[in-house]
Design a protein around this motif. Structure first.
Motif, short mmCIF file in Angstrom:
data_model
loop_
_atom_site.label_atom_id
_atom_site.label_comp_id
_atom_site.label_asym_id
_atom_site.label_seq_id
_atom_site.Cartn_x
_atom_site.Cartn_y
_atom_site.Cartn_z
N VAL A 1 0.85 -1.18 0.00
CA VAL A 1 0.00 0.00 0.00
C VAL A 1 0.89 1.24 0.00
CG1 VAL A 1 -1.75 1.26 1.29
CG2 VAL A 1 -1.80 -1.23 1.26
N THR A 2 0.54 2.21 -0.84
CA THR A 2 1.34 3.43 -0.94
C THR A 2 0.62 4.62 -0.34
OG1 THR A 2 0.43 4.12 -3.07
CG2 THR A 2 2.26 2.54 -3.12
N ILE A 3 1.34 5.72 -0.22
CA ILE A 3 0.76 6.95 0.30
C ILE A 3 -0.33 7.48 -0.63
CG2 ILE A 3 2.43 8.52 -0.77
CD1 ILE A 3 2.39 10.13 1.85
N ASP A 4 -0.18 7.20 -1.95
CA ASP A 4 -1.23 7.60 -2.91
C ASP A 4 -2.51 6.83 -2.68
OD1 ASP A 4 0.31 9.50 -4.45
OD2 ASP A 4 1.46 7.79 -5.17
N ASP A 5 -2.41 5.56 -2.30
CA ASP A 5 -3.60 4.76 -2.00
C ASP A 5 -4.34 5.34 -0.79
OD1 ASP A 5 -3.02 2.91 -4.03
OD2 ASP A 5 -1.68 1.77 -2.71
N VAL A 6 -3.59 5.76 0.20
CA VAL A 6 -4.20 6.35 1.39
C VAL A 6 -4.89 7.66 1.03
CG1 VAL A 6 -3.73 7.35 3.67
CG2 VAL A 6 -2.52 5.28 2.94
N ALA A 7 -4.25 8.47 0.19
CA ALA A 7 -4.84 9.76 -0.22
C ALA A 7 -6.17 9.54 -0.94
CB ALA A 7 -3.85 10.51 -1.11
N SER B 1 -5.27 15.12 -0.63
CA SER B 1 -4.07 15.11 -1.46
C SER B 1 -2.96 14.27 -0.82
CB SER B 1 -3.56 16.54 -1.67
OG SER B 1 -3.05 17.05 -0.44
N ARG B 2 -1.98 13.94 -1.65
CA ARG B 2 -0.82 13.19 -1.16
C ARG B 2 -0.08 14.00 -0.10
NH1 ARG B 2 4.55 11.85 -2.02
NH2 ARG B 2 4.95 9.64 -2.47
N GLN B 3 0.01 15.32 -0.28
CA GLN B 3 0.70 16.18 0.67
C GLN B 3 0.00 16.19 2.02
OE1 GLN B 3 3.73 17.80 0.34
NE2 GLN B 3 3.41 18.04 2.55
N THR B 4 -1.34 16.15 1.99
CA THR B 4 -2.09 16.14 3.25
C THR B 4 -1.79 14.88 4.04
OG1 THR B 4 -3.87 17.50 2.34
CG2 THR B 4 -4.39 16.16 4.27
N VAL B 5 -1.71 13.75 3.35
CA VAL B 5 -1.36 12.51 4.03
C VAL B 5 0.03 12.62 4.65
CG1 VAL B 5 -0.94 10.03 3.77
CG2 VAL B 5 -2.82 11.12 2.53
N SER B 6 0.96 13.19 3.89
CA SER B 6 2.32 13.37 4.39
C SER B 6 2.34 14.27 5.62
CB SER B 6 3.21 13.97 3.30
OG SER B 6 4.52 14.19 3.77
N ASN B 7 1.52 15.33 5.59
CA ASN B 7 1.45 16.23 6.74
C ASN B 7 0.90 15.52 7.97
OD1 ASN B 7 2.46 18.40 5.33
ND2 ASN B 7 0.45 19.25 4.83
N VAL B 8 -0.12 14.69 7.78
CA VAL B 8 -0.72 13.96 8.90
C VAL B 8 0.32 13.04 9.55
CG1 VAL B 8 -2.37 12.15 9.51
CG2 VAL B 8 -3.09 14.07 8.06
N LEU B 9 1.15 12.41 8.72
CA LEU B 9 2.13 11.46 9.24
C LEU B 9 3.37 12.13 9.83
CD1 LEU B 9 1.99 8.80 6.38
CD2 LEU B 9 0.90 8.68 8.63
N ASN B 10 3.72 13.30 9.30
CA ASN B 10 4.98 13.93 9.71
C ASN B 10 4.84 15.25 10.46
OD1 ASN B 10 6.90 12.03 8.36
ND2 ASN B 10 5.78 12.70 6.55
N ALA B 11 3.72 15.94 10.26
CA ALA B 11 3.50 17.22 10.95
C ALA B 11 2.01 17.39 11.24
CB ALA B 11 4.02 18.38 10.10
#
Length: 336
Positions: free
Chosen positions: A5-11, A17-27
């Protein structure tokens, strides 16, 4: 083979967006709570596991907590710390953090190990144990800005209203207070205390609970205070001498090792049923049928992880703010 499973699948699953998922995980602090919950629900539903190695390379953080592994010394004194390290590892793993164990026999050895680990970027924080008056480790860590929390309070400082650093501890006085109260109610008024020589922060704290409960009689012939270095043989010898001279109804001890030695001494003198209460609730006193104070190291570990991590579960250098810099765990008395 099933694709990862990739970050795009989660998005796509969360509708963000992919960036929002990244923000949730990292900031996570920059994302609205409703969005964070939606993303985390998608993460759980899909079984997504972030690439920790890639994240460590990107952020230059190891997501690792260093913890000293005490040298094996035999006996029963290491059981509580073993449980603490095990629980700490479990709770760190639940927040996608790692625990790195290292060996050190002295405070100076431990400082040397930290220096190596920091220069190699191997740890983002450490958890220390066994704090004592004049402990050089805490000053070293504060001077280098490495986040840490101690299992043991900053002895000699105002650790509540003016804390020197983050800390978690067991309320030793509360434990011996409960043990002494139980002994007074079930055995009689002549309750003695067996502890270590004065000057040990932990030992003095445990003695305080007994003194506060006994009152003005503490240290008198009807409620003597005996001191000995930690050890079953040492306790057996001293208590054997004292029991031959003093008639007591019960004995509260600063550790299970002391309680086992005292029990053997009492049995030697024909008093195998003398009520004796230890501190640590190890398997040895359970097997002997002795009461003891349970430290609850799992709660200590959970509190330590809470203090050293931020709202998103990441390691965070938190300020030692009065009222929010510590957790004092109340132990429980196990009666047998």
């Amino acid at each position: 083979m099933t694709e990862a499973v990739t970050i795009d699948d989660v998005a796509r699953q969360a509708g963000v967006s992919r960036q929002t998922v990244s923000n949730v995980l990292n900031a996570p602090q920059v994302v609205r709570e409703s969005t964070r919950q939606r993303v985390m629900q998608a993460v759980e539903q899909l079984g997504y596991s972030p690439n920790s190695s890639a994240r460590r390379l990107r952020t230059r953080r190891s997501s690792t907590i260093g913890v000293r592994l005490d040298a094996y010394a035999g006996g029963i004194s290491g059981v509580v710390l073993d449980r603490f390290v095990h629980a700490l590892t479990e709770r760190a793993g639940a927040r996608r953090l790692r625990v790195l164990l290292y060996a050190a026999r002295t405070p100076e050895d431990e400082i040397s190990r930290w220096d190596e680990l920091m220069r190699g970027g191997d740890v983002d924080a450490v958890v220390i144990s066994g704090t004592f008056h004049g402990d050089p480790r805490t000053g070293w860590l504060l001077g280098r800005g490495l986040p840490f929390v101690s299992f043991g309070r900053p002895w000699g400082a105002d650790d509540i209203d003016d804390p020197a650093h983050l800390w978690v501890d067991v309320d030793g006085a509360a434990g011996t207070r409960a043990a002494t109260t139980h002994a007074l109610e079930t055995a009689g008024p002549r309750v003695a205390f067996l502890g270590w020589p004065t000057g040990s922060g932990t030992g003095d704290d445990r003695e305080r609970g007994w003194r506060e409960t006994i009152g003005p009689r503490a240290g008198s012939a009807s409620a003597p205070r005996w001191a000995v270095q930690e050890g079953i043989a040492e306790a057996r010898e001293l208590v054997g001498r004292e029991l031959a001279r003093h008639e007591i109804d019960a004995l509260v001890c600063a550790s299970d090792s002391l309680a086992v030695g005292a029990h053997l001494a009492a049995a030697d003198l024909g008093r195998p049923h003398l009520p004796i209460v230890g501190f640590d609730n190890t398997p040895v006193v359970e097997a002997l049928g002795l009461s003891s104070v349970e430290q609850l190291p799992e709660q200590v570990a959970a509190a330590a992880i809470d203090l050293i991590t931020g709202p998103g579960g990441e390691i965070e250098a938190r300020a030692a703010t009065p009222g929010a810099a510590h957790a004092l765990i109340v132990p429980r008395l196990i009666v047998r």
